[in-house]
Design a protein around this motif. Structure first.
Motif, PDB file in Angstrom:
ATOM      1  N   CYS A  45      71.724  81.683  64.042  1.00  0.00           N
ATOM      2  CA  CYS A  45      70.733  80.664  63.822  1.00  0.00           C
ATOM      3  C   CYS A  45      72.626  79.131  64.557  1.00  0.00           C
ATOM      4  O   CYS A  45      72.303  77.847  64.770  1.00  0.00           O
ATOM      5  N   ILE A  46      73.126  79.782  64.149  1.00  0.00           N
ATOM      6  CA  ILE A  46      74.471  79.001  63.800  1.00  0.00           C
ATOM      7  C   ILE A  46      75.722  79.959  65.220  1.00  0.00           C
ATOM      8  O   ILE A  46      75.504  80.905  64.376  1.00  0.00           O
ATOM      9  N   PRO A  47      76.150  79.073  66.656  1.00  0.00           N
ATOM     10  CA  PRO A  47      76.620  80.284  67.430  1.00  0.00           C
ATOM     11  C   PRO A  47      77.584  80.868  66.320  1.00  0.00           C
ATOM     12  O   PRO A  47      78.140  82.445  66.877  1.00  0.00           O
ATOM     13  N   GLN A  81      77.459  77.531  53.463  1.00  0.00           N
ATOM     14  CA  GLN A  81      75.737  77.762  54.058  1.00  0.00           C
ATOM     15  C   GLN A  81      74.813  77.509  52.586  1.00  0.00           C
ATOM     16  O   GLN A  81      74.875  75.907  51.994  1.00  0.00           O
ATOM     17  N   SER A  82      73.332  78.010  52.705  1.00  0.00           N
ATOM     18  CA  SER A  82      72.586  77.646  51.655  1.00  0.00           C
ATOM     19  C   SER A  82      73.273  77.504  50.499  1.00  0.00           C
ATOM     20  O   SER A  82      72.649  76.618  48.821  1.00  0.00           O
ATOM     21  N   VAL A  83      73.874  78.004  49.630  1.00  0.00           N
ATOM     22  CA  VAL A  83      74.727  78.584  48.867  1.00  0.00           C
ATOM     23  C   VAL A  83      75.699  76.681  48.024  1.00  0.00           C
ATOM     24  O   VAL A  83      75.340  76.461  46.648  1.00  0.00           O
ATOM     25  N   VAL A 132      65.069  74.528  48.979  1.00  0.00           N
ATOM     26  CA  VAL A 132      65.225  74.751  51.159  1.00  0.00           C
ATOM     27  C   VAL A 132      65.700  73.414  52.068  1.00  0.00           C
ATOM     28  O   VAL A 132      66.212  72.270  51.210  1.00  0.00           O
ATOM     29  N   ASN A 133      65.741  73.385  53.164  1.00  0.00           N
ATOM     30  CA  ASN A 133      66.116  72.297  53.410  1.00  0.00           C
ATOM     31  C   ASN A 133      65.446  71.042  53.653  1.00  0.00           C
ATOM     32  O   ASN A 133      66.624  70.589  53.215  1.00  0.00           O
ATOM     33  N   ALA A 134      64.580  71.156  53.258  1.00  0.00           N
ATOM     34  CA  ALA A 134      63.950  69.554  53.239  1.00  0.00           C
ATOM     35  C   ALA A 134      64.859  68.761  51.310  1.00  0.00           C
ATOM     36  O   ALA A 134      64.638  67.523  51.502  1.00  0.00           O
ATOM     37  N   ARG A 183      66.741  70.426  64.094  1.00  0.00           N
ATOM     38  CA  ARG A 183      65.815  70.795  62.936  1.00  0.00           C
ATOM     39  C   ARG A 183      65.162  69.890  61.698  1.00  0.00           C
ATOM     40  O   ARG A 183      64.890  69.336  61.001  1.00  0.00           O
ATOM     41  N   ASN A 184      66.854  70.051  61.374  1.00  0.00           N
ATOM     42  CA  ASN A 184      67.511  69.336  60.073  1.00  0.00           C
ATOM     43  C   ASN A 184      67.226  68.589  60.136  1.00  0.00           C
ATOM     44  O   ASN A 184      67.321  67.368  59.286  1.00  0.00           O
ATOM     45  N   ARG A 185      67.317  67.352  61.578  1.00  0.00           N
ATOM     46  CA  ARG A 185      67.557  66.035  62.486  1.00  0.00           C
ATOM     47  C   ARG A 185      66.829  65.486  61.890  1.00  0.00           C
ATOM     48  O   ARG A 185      65.840  64.983  61.731  1.00  0.00           O
ATOM     49  N   VAL A 207      76.454  65.265  56.490  1.00  0.00           N
ATOM     50  CA  VAL A 207      76.332  65.326  55.381  1.00  0.00           C
ATOM     51  C   VAL A 207      75.841  66.676  55.141  1.00  0.00           C
ATOM     52  O   VAL A 207      76.718  66.805  54.479  1.00  0.00           O
ATOM     53  N   TYR A 208      74.676  66.528  54.797  1.00  0.00           N
ATOM     54  CA  TYR A 208      74.334  68.583  54.639  1.00  0.00           C
ATOM     55  C   TYR A 208      75.048  69.412  55.599  1.00  0.00           C
ATOM     56  O   TYR A 208      74.860  70.448  55.241  1.00  0.00           O
ATOM     57  N   THR A 209      75.480  69.021  56.981  1.00  0.00           N
ATOM     58  CA  THR A 209      75.756  69.858  57.781  1.00  0.00           C
ATOM     59  C   THR A 209      77.038  70.168  57.590  1.00  0.00           C
ATOM     60  O   THR A 209      78.480  71.298  57.529  1.00  0.00           O
ATOM     61  N   GLN A 211      78.097  70.100  54.408  1.00  0.00           N
ATOM     62  CA  GLN A 211      78.322  70.627  53.204  1.00  0.00           C
ATOM     63  C   GLN A 211      78.171  72.160  53.427  1.00  0.00           C
ATOM     64  O   GLN A 211      78.425  73.156  52.828  1.00  0.00           O
ATOM     65  N   CYS A 212      77.446  72.001  54.512  1.00  0.00           N
ATOM     66  CA  CYS A 212      76.863  73.833  54.595  1.00  0.00           C
ATOM     67  C   CYS A 212      77.743  74.742  55.604  1.00  0.00           C
ATOM     68  O   CYS A 212      78.100  75.776  55.415  1.00  0.00           O
ATOM     69  N   SER A 213      79.100  73.443  56.230  1.00  0.00           N
ATOM     70  CA  SER A 213      80.658  74.622  56.700  1.00  0.00           C
ATOM     71  C   SER A 213      81.258  74.472  55.870  1.00  0.00           C
ATOM     72  O   SER A 213      82.514  74.392  56.685  1.00  0.00           O
ATOM     73  N   SER A 276      71.107  82.576  47.965  1.00  0.00           N
ATOM     74  CA  SER A 276      71.559  83.214  49.099  1.00  0.00           C
ATOM     75  C   SER A 276      71.955  82.347  50.234  1.00  0.00           C
ATOM     76  O   SER A 276      71.351  81.335  50.788  1.00  0.00           O
ATOM     77  N   GLY A 277      73.141  82.418  51.288  1.00  0.00           N
ATOM     78  CA  GLY A 277      73.284  81.413  51.900  1.00  0.00           C
ATOM     79  C   GLY A 277      72.821  82.426  53.478  1.00  0.00           C
ATOM     80  O   GLY A 277      73.634  84.066  53.810  1.00  0.00           O
ATOM     81  N   VAL A 278      72.601  81.726  54.680  1.00  0.00           N
ATOM     82  CA  VAL A 278      72.831  82.685  55.495  1.00  0.00           C
ATOM     83  C   VAL A 278      73.339  83.070  56.427  1.00  0.00           C
ATOM     84  O   VAL A 278      73.606  84.163  57.535  1.00  0.00           O
ATOM     85  N   SER A 279      74.917  82.930  55.349  1.00  0.00           N
ATOM     86  CA  SER A 279      76.018  83.001  56.576  1.00  0.00           C
ATOM     87  C   SER A 279      76.067  84.858  55.900  1.00  0.00           C
ATOM     88  O   SER A 279      77.261  86.223  56.788  1.00  0.00           O
TER      89      SER A 279
END
Ligand code: GLN
Length: 350
Positions: A45-47, A81-83, A132-134, A183-185, A207-209, A211-213, A276-279
């Motif tokens: 989902c992320i290159p 990521q999601s963690v 969840v992302n929302a 999608r997140n936007r 800001v969310y992106t 924090q995930c990075s 869990s996180g998608v990495s």
């Protein structure tokens, strides 16, 4: 996926972790059992995530006493990521309090994928829960700060305090996700249309992106988890990061929502709150005992690391961490206090 726990004996919790040498031994055994599992696929989902080495595998366990056990690629950096959602949630609970965050973000599992727009529509625009992302976008929007830059600074410093070192953004992942996070936007815009995000939804998504990075290691995640396990004090630095009640609230939410729509299966097999996180990372918390983190990029169909699930299931059992496993307090050899009538006797009485 089926979290195969066959043949791993369940050790009942004693209230304490086993001795350090036994913890090391359990980690080696758990990793050896999970290592041959090469099923699943690296996130695409992320290159930048798609380029991760699928074979990497790290495990770390940080005790509330401050000792950190590490195995394999525990110092390899990846994006959190999601963690991150768990810790930004803790930050916002600390600032706004239990009730306000409960009302704004919620605590119930949506039963749908983490980036679902449909979950939002089905809930009348309510985000459902912070994992969840929302819900995470709403949580991030609630971080104190007059501008998105100040909010971001607050997030970065708070997550750094949880792991005991200054954290930096993995710039390549941030740029890649910024290009692909339409999608997140969209979720942020939809939340704003329902009045659940105040301010600029695009800035909140940014800001969310970021924090995930944030780049972390498996060791970092274990220390972050140990801070939640230790009532909010980072056991390595000794710094108080959040209050004990905030840790309790965060762990309760993780127990029901941390593994996406597989949260029920996770709680059934592992018996601990996790995220869990998608990495490819999973952070698990054993309250009062330890933070346990595992990283391996191959994911199952819902986005949870295959090896991380297996290694955690093993450790939960072999170290006696499952909060639902108990032994009877009464000695098993003692005779029953009152003899129950046999079927015949009870029949005679009527
Ligand atoms: N940054 C990712 C996203 O928002 C995080 C997803 C995840 O780890 N599950 O889609």
């Amino acid at each position: 996926m089926d979290i195969d726990v066959s043949g791993i004996p369940v050790t009942v919790s004693t209230g304490r972790l086993p001795a350090p040498a036994d913890v090391d031994e359990a980690i080696v055994a758990a990793a050896a059992r999970a290592l041959p599992h090469t099923e699943g696929a690296v996130a695409d989902c992320i290159p930048t995530l798609a380029r991760a080495d699928p074979g990497s595998f790290g495990v770390a366990l940080a005790e509330v006493g401050g000792e950190v056990h590490e195995w394999g690629d525990s110092r390899l950096e990846f994006s959190i990521q999601s963690v991150s959602k768990a810790f930004v949630y803790a930050l916002v609970c600390q600032e706004l309090g239990h009730r306000a965050v409960h009302d704004r973000v919620g605590v119930n599992n949506t039963g749908l994928p983490f980036n679902s727009l449909m979950a939002l529509e089905l809930n009348g625009g309510h985000p459902g829960n912070p994992m969840v992302n929302a819900g995470a976008l709403v949580t991030t929007s609630l971080v104190p700060g007059a501008t998105p830059a100040r909010q971001w600074d607050r997030v970065r410093r708070c997550l750094g305090a949880f792991c005991g070192r200054e954290l930096d953004v993995d710039e390549a992942t941030y740029r890649a996700e910024s290009r692909t996070n339409g999608r997140n936007r969209a979720i942020a815009e939809l939340l704003a249309s329902y009045g659940h995000i105040e301010g600029d939804p695009v800035a909140v998504a940014d800001v969310y992106t970021r924090q995930c990075s944030l780049a972390v290691t498996t060791r970092d995640l274990a220390v972050m988890g140990a801070t939640l396990a230790d009532g909010g004090i980072n056991p390595v630095t000794g710094e108080r990061v959040v209050d004990p009640g905030v840790c309790r609230d965060t762990l309760a939410v993780l127990a029901s929502t941390g593994l996406y729509e597989r949260s029920g299966e996770w709680l059934f097999e592992i018996g601990l709150p996790g995220k869990s996180g998608v990495s490819g990372s999973i952070l698990t918390v054993s309250p009062g005992k330890a933070g346990i983190a595992a990283f391996s990029p191959r994911l199952d169909a819902v986005g949870n690391s295959v090896r991380a699930q297996r290694v955690t299931a093993h450790l939960s059992r072999s170290l006696g961490l499952d909060v639902f496993a108990s032994a009877t307090a009464r000695p098993t050899t003692a005779p029953p206090t009152t003899a129950r009538p046999t079927d015949e006797e009870s029949h005679d009485q009527h």
